[in-house]
Write a protein that holds these residues in place. Sequence first.
Motif, PDB file in Angstrom:
ATOM      1  N   ALA A 109       0.752  -1.191   0.123  1.00  0.00           N
ATOM      2  CA  ALA A 109       0.050  -0.026  -0.081  1.00  0.00           C
ATOM      3  C   ALA A 109       0.864   1.242  -0.025  1.00  0.00           C
ATOM      4  O   ALA A 109       0.480   2.290  -0.662  1.00  0.00           O
ATOM      5  CB  ALA A 109      -0.976  -0.022   1.370  1.00  0.00           C
TER       6      ALA A 109
ATOM      7  N   SER B 260       2.371   2.106  -3.174  1.00  0.00           N
ATOM      8  CA  SER B 260       1.201   2.658  -4.176  1.00  0.00           C
ATOM      9  C   SER B 260       1.005   4.363  -4.050  1.00  0.00           C
ATOM     10  O   SER B 260       0.362   4.659  -4.776  1.00  0.00           O
ATOM     11  CB  SER B 260      -0.330   2.210  -3.742  1.00  0.00           C
TER      12      SER B 260
ATOM     13  N   ALA C  25       1.556   6.048  -7.272  1.00  0.00           N
ATOM     14  CA  ALA C  25       0.516   6.127  -8.129  1.00  0.00           C
ATOM     15  C   ALA C  25      -0.195   7.264  -7.566  1.00  0.00           C
ATOM     16  O   ALA C  25      -0.897   8.337  -8.740  1.00  0.00           O
ATOM     17  CB  ALA C  25      -0.539   4.872  -7.974  1.00  0.00           C
TER      18      ALA C  25
ATOM     19  N   VAL D  17      -1.313   2.743 -13.081  1.00  0.00           N
ATOM     20  CA  VAL D  17      -1.878   3.098 -11.925  1.00  0.00           C
ATOM     21  C   VAL D  17      -3.091   2.187 -11.761  1.00  0.00           C
ATOM     22  O   VAL D  17      -3.285   1.841 -10.516  1.00  0.00           O
ATOM     23  CB  VAL D  17      -2.388   4.616 -12.332  1.00  0.00           C
TER      24      VAL D  17
ATOM     25  N   VAL E 152      -1.699  -0.914  -9.913  1.00  0.00           N
ATOM     26  CA  VAL E 152      -1.349  -0.741  -8.694  1.00  0.00           C
ATOM     27  C   VAL E 152      -2.651  -0.907  -7.720  1.00  0.00           C
ATOM     28  O   VAL E 152      -2.888  -1.737  -7.011  1.00  0.00           O
ATOM     29  CB  VAL E 152      -0.829   0.443  -8.401  1.00  0.00           C
ATOM     30  N   CYS E 153      -3.868  -0.295  -8.304  1.00  0.00           N
ATOM     31  CA  CYS E 153      -5.167  -0.376  -7.796  1.00  0.00           C
ATOM     32  C   CYS E 153      -5.694  -1.864  -7.844  1.00  0.00           C
ATOM     33  O   CYS E 153      -6.318  -2.489  -6.611  1.00  0.00           O
ATOM     34  CB  CYS E 153      -6.240   0.560  -8.673  1.00  0.00           C
TER      35      CYS E 153
ATOM     36  N   LEU F 128      -3.916  -3.995  -5.013  1.00  0.00           N
ATOM     37  CA  LEU F 128      -4.263  -3.586  -3.794  1.00  0.00           C
ATOM     38  C   LEU F 128      -5.698  -4.192  -3.510  1.00  0.00           C
ATOM     39  O   LEU F 128      -5.947  -4.413  -2.501  1.00  0.00           O
ATOM     40  CB  LEU F 128      -4.352  -1.938  -3.439  1.00  0.00           C
TER      41      LEU F 128
ATOM     42  N   ALA G 228       0.854  -5.117  -7.606  1.00  0.00           N
ATOM     43  CA  ALA G 228       1.237  -3.915  -6.903  1.00  0.00           C
ATOM     44  C   ALA G 228       2.489  -3.336  -6.899  1.00  0.00           C
ATOM     45  O   ALA G 228       2.721  -2.169  -7.387  1.00  0.00           O
ATOM     46  CB  ALA G 228       0.438  -3.925  -5.419  1.00  0.00           C
TER      47      ALA G 228
ATOM     48  N   ALA H 235       3.901  -0.293  -9.011  1.00  0.00           N
ATOM     49  CA  ALA H 235       4.746   0.639  -8.563  1.00  0.00           C
ATOM     50  C   ALA H 235       6.014   0.875  -9.161  1.00  0.00           C
ATOM     51  O   ALA H 235       6.572   2.113  -9.269  1.00  0.00           O
ATOM     52  CB  ALA H 235       5.029   0.618  -6.973  1.00  0.00           C
TER      53      ALA H 235
END
Length: 278
Positions: free
Chosen positions: A74, A77, A80, A102, A105-106, A109, A255, A259
């Motif tokens: 997290a 991230s 992002a 981006v 990454v979402c 997560l 993730a 990043a």
Amino acid sequence: MVCALGAALCFGTATVLQAMAARAAGSGGGGDTALLLRALRQWRYLAGLALDGVGFLLQIAALRSIPIYTVGAALASSLAVTAVVASRLLRVRLSRMEWGAVGVVCLGLAMLGLASGTEGDKGGSAALKYAMLGAAFGVLLIGAAGGRLAGRGRALLLGLGAGFGFGVVEVAVRLIDDVSPKSLLTNPATYALLIGGGAAFLLLTSALQRGSVTTATAGMVLGETIGPAAVGVVWLGDRTREGLTWLAILGFAVAVAGALALARFGEAPVTDPTAPQR
């Protein structure tokens, strides 16, 4: 998980605000000290420092509630967040690949959020606490070695060292179970947190000032995610929800990969926004 994402939001936004303040303060003369003093008179820089403080408190709360591997991913991230905020406030143009990163990454997560269990129930042995203190001093040695290099080698080693230092902080927070003054003063993890965090900040600052931002940030992301995640699983008892270990591993990898693709935002661009973008 909300605290971990909140910390990422704070850190990522703070980076952009501080970059904007640095841009505004950079028009005067003098060296780094004069630049810092001018930046401290900028409300954006002070707001960025405040967000860093709030982010650190949220990070501590997250580390006391969910596994280290989730918190580490997290926090990575935040790159992002920096990319998205920079695209709005600094008019930095993101490529399609970066917008895709981006989204990656979402996605990672989201998978971690579904698969993560509660934090491990193991308190951590005295040996682990002293090992973290030794690791914190090791970060200082990495800094000394990295300072003698040049180019990408310097940036990579200093970035890795900074990541290790931030990783020491993540683990040390879990090893501090009593916050009474007497206990804090006698707990090796307390000194590991202070030394590791301070050394990480210095190494990252040096890496970003005199080397490739992308290389340094990539090293930092790797250093602050993989090692602490392994410590949490092996020595602190961090686990996933039953039957979802594969999803946690995949989410972590996705993730972190996203990043890394956004590593150039380890320091928000402060150049002329009309200049051609990479």
